[in-house]
Design an enzyme around this catalytic site. Structure first.
Site, PDB file in Angstrom:
ATOM      1  N   GLY A 188       0.797  -1.408  -0.110  1.00  0.00           N
ATOM      2  CA  GLY A 188       0.122  -0.091  -0.114  1.00  0.00           C
ATOM      3  C   GLY A 188       0.884   1.236  -0.289  1.00  0.00           C
ATOM      4  CG  ASP A 230       7.428   4.667  11.778  1.00  0.00           C
ATOM      5  OD1 ASP A 230       7.072   3.708  11.376  1.00  0.00           O
ATOM      6  OD2 ASP A 230       7.425   4.910  13.095  1.00  0.00           O
ATOM      7  CG  PHE A 255      -2.607   0.707   3.138  1.00  0.00           C
ATOM      8  CD1 PHE A 255      -2.308   2.129   2.303  1.00  0.00           C
ATOM      9  CD2 PHE A 255      -1.763   0.821   4.376  1.00  0.00           C
ATOM     10  CE1 PHE A 255      -1.429   2.956   2.708  1.00  0.00           C
ATOM     11  CE2 PHE A 255      -0.954   1.862   4.642  1.00  0.00           C
ATOM     12  CZ  PHE A 255      -0.794   2.755   3.638  1.00  0.00           C
ATOM     13  CE  LYS A 270      -4.073   7.192   2.202  1.00  0.00           C
ATOM     14  NZ  LYS A 270      -3.762   5.837   2.508  1.00  0.00           N
TER      15      LYS A 270
HETATM   16  P1  IMP Z   1       4.865   1.354   9.726  1.00  0.00           P
HETATM   17  O1  IMP Z   1       5.122   2.746   9.160  1.00  0.00           O
HETATM   18  O2  IMP Z   1       5.413   0.451   8.627  1.00  0.00           O
HETATM   19  O3  IMP Z   1       5.535   1.036  11.078  1.00  0.00           O
HETATM   20  O4  IMP Z   1       3.142   1.177   9.645  1.00  0.00           O
HETATM   21  C1  IMP Z   1       2.498   2.000   9.852  1.00  0.00           C
HETATM   22  C2  IMP Z   1       1.012   1.455   9.963  1.00  0.00           C
HETATM   23  O5  IMP Z   1       0.186   2.503  10.338  1.00  0.00           O
HETATM   24  C3  IMP Z   1       0.345   0.684   8.765  1.00  0.00           C
HETATM   25  O6  IMP Z   1       0.514  -0.741   8.716  1.00  0.00           O
HETATM   26  C4  IMP Z   1      -1.109   1.337   8.991  1.00  0.00           C
HETATM   27  O7  IMP Z   1      -1.643   0.258   9.779  1.00  0.00           O
HETATM   28  C5  IMP Z   1      -1.109   2.300   9.635  1.00  0.00           C
HETATM   29  N1  IMP Z   1      -0.951   3.473   8.418  1.00  0.00           N
HETATM   30  C6  IMP Z   1      -0.050   4.212   8.215  1.00  0.00           C
HETATM   31  N2  IMP Z   1      -0.509   5.048   7.085  1.00  0.00           N
HETATM   32  C7  IMP Z   1      -1.523   4.817   6.920  1.00  0.00           C
HETATM   33  C8  IMP Z   1      -2.588   5.202   5.931  1.00  0.00           C
HETATM   34  O8  IMP Z   1      -2.160   6.151   5.006  1.00  0.00           O
HETATM   35  N3  IMP Z   1      -3.876   4.544   5.842  1.00  0.00           N
HETATM   36  C9  IMP Z   1      -4.084   3.598   6.570  1.00  0.00           C
HETATM   37  N4  IMP Z   1      -3.191   3.305   7.728  1.00  0.00           N
HETATM   38  C10 IMP Z   1      -2.343   3.768   7.738  1.00  0.00           C
END
Ligand code: IMP
Length: 203
Positions: free
Chosen positions: A14, A72, A155, A178
């Protein structure tokens, strides 16, 4: 000339989809981590988005011969004192999925009235090169957590994140819509400006 290769330090499909769209037109060959399993995997242990973002970009920049862009991001919910925050991806445990994370979030917010369902997505993007941070960029977007999922696009928590200015959940927005308003879109707009300006200066 500025480096012509840029590594997106993520394997999240995503995120890769959104990041590639957001960087379109820049003079870089854009690659993602899937192509480099030999680089190993960075363990996120930071307490803030910035710590994780910086740590991730530095880690991969020690192996990759070009610029590395790590980000992040996550969701902060007011009624949960900012949870899930840096734990957004693994909110429901080590075998977390988007569906399980959403279910847990809705369970914790059961009965919480609309005004207290305020939340924001945050993104910190970091550029690094050969073991040094080049610069960090931040973006955020505010909204409310719905009582149930609505929409199929995007996502993560998109189906439960309601964005008042467009009167829709993020999962009801087209990718371009978005990207124009999201935390990632805002942080990456700053990255784009920075890279375009550096490239102009050096060419
Ligand atoms: P990381 O940055 O890989 O630790 O994960 C960030 C997590 O935050 C993702 O797996 C989603 O669950 C959530 N997240 C971050 N950005 C979005 C977005 O644009 N839409 C929806 N969920 C998000």
């Amino acid at each position: 000339m500025i480096e012509s290769r840029l590594l997106l330090a993520t394997t999240n499909r995503g995120k890769i989809r959104e990041l590639k769209k957001l960087l379109l037109g820049l003079p870089f060959k854009i690659e993602s981590l899937d192509k480099y399993p030999e680089f190993g995997r960075y363990r996120e242990t930071g307490q803030t988005f910035e710590e994780n973002s910086r740590g991730k970009s530095l880690f991969y920049s020690r192996s990759y011969p070009g610029l590395v862009l790590a980000e992040d991001s996550g969701l902060e919910v007011e009624a949960l004192d900012g949870q899930p925050g840096v734990y957004s991806a693994r909110f429901s445990g080590s075998r977390a999925t988007d569906e399980k994370n959403i279910r847990k979030l809705l369970r914790l917010l059961k009965g919480v009235p609309w005004p207290r369902r305020r939340a924001r997505f945050v993104c910190v993007a970091s550029l690094a090169k050969q073991g040094r941070i080049v610069k960090c960029f931040r973006g955020s977007v505010s909204g409310y957590i719905l009582n149930e999922p609505d929409g199929r696009n995007g996502f993560g928590y998109d189906p439960v994140f309601y964005y008042p200015p467009l009167k829709k959940s993020f999962a009801r927005l087209r990718a371009e819509e978005k990207n124009r308003v999201s935390h990632r879109g805002k942080a990456l707009e700053k990255v784009r400006h920075f890279l375009a300006a550096s490239w102009q200066r050096q060419s």
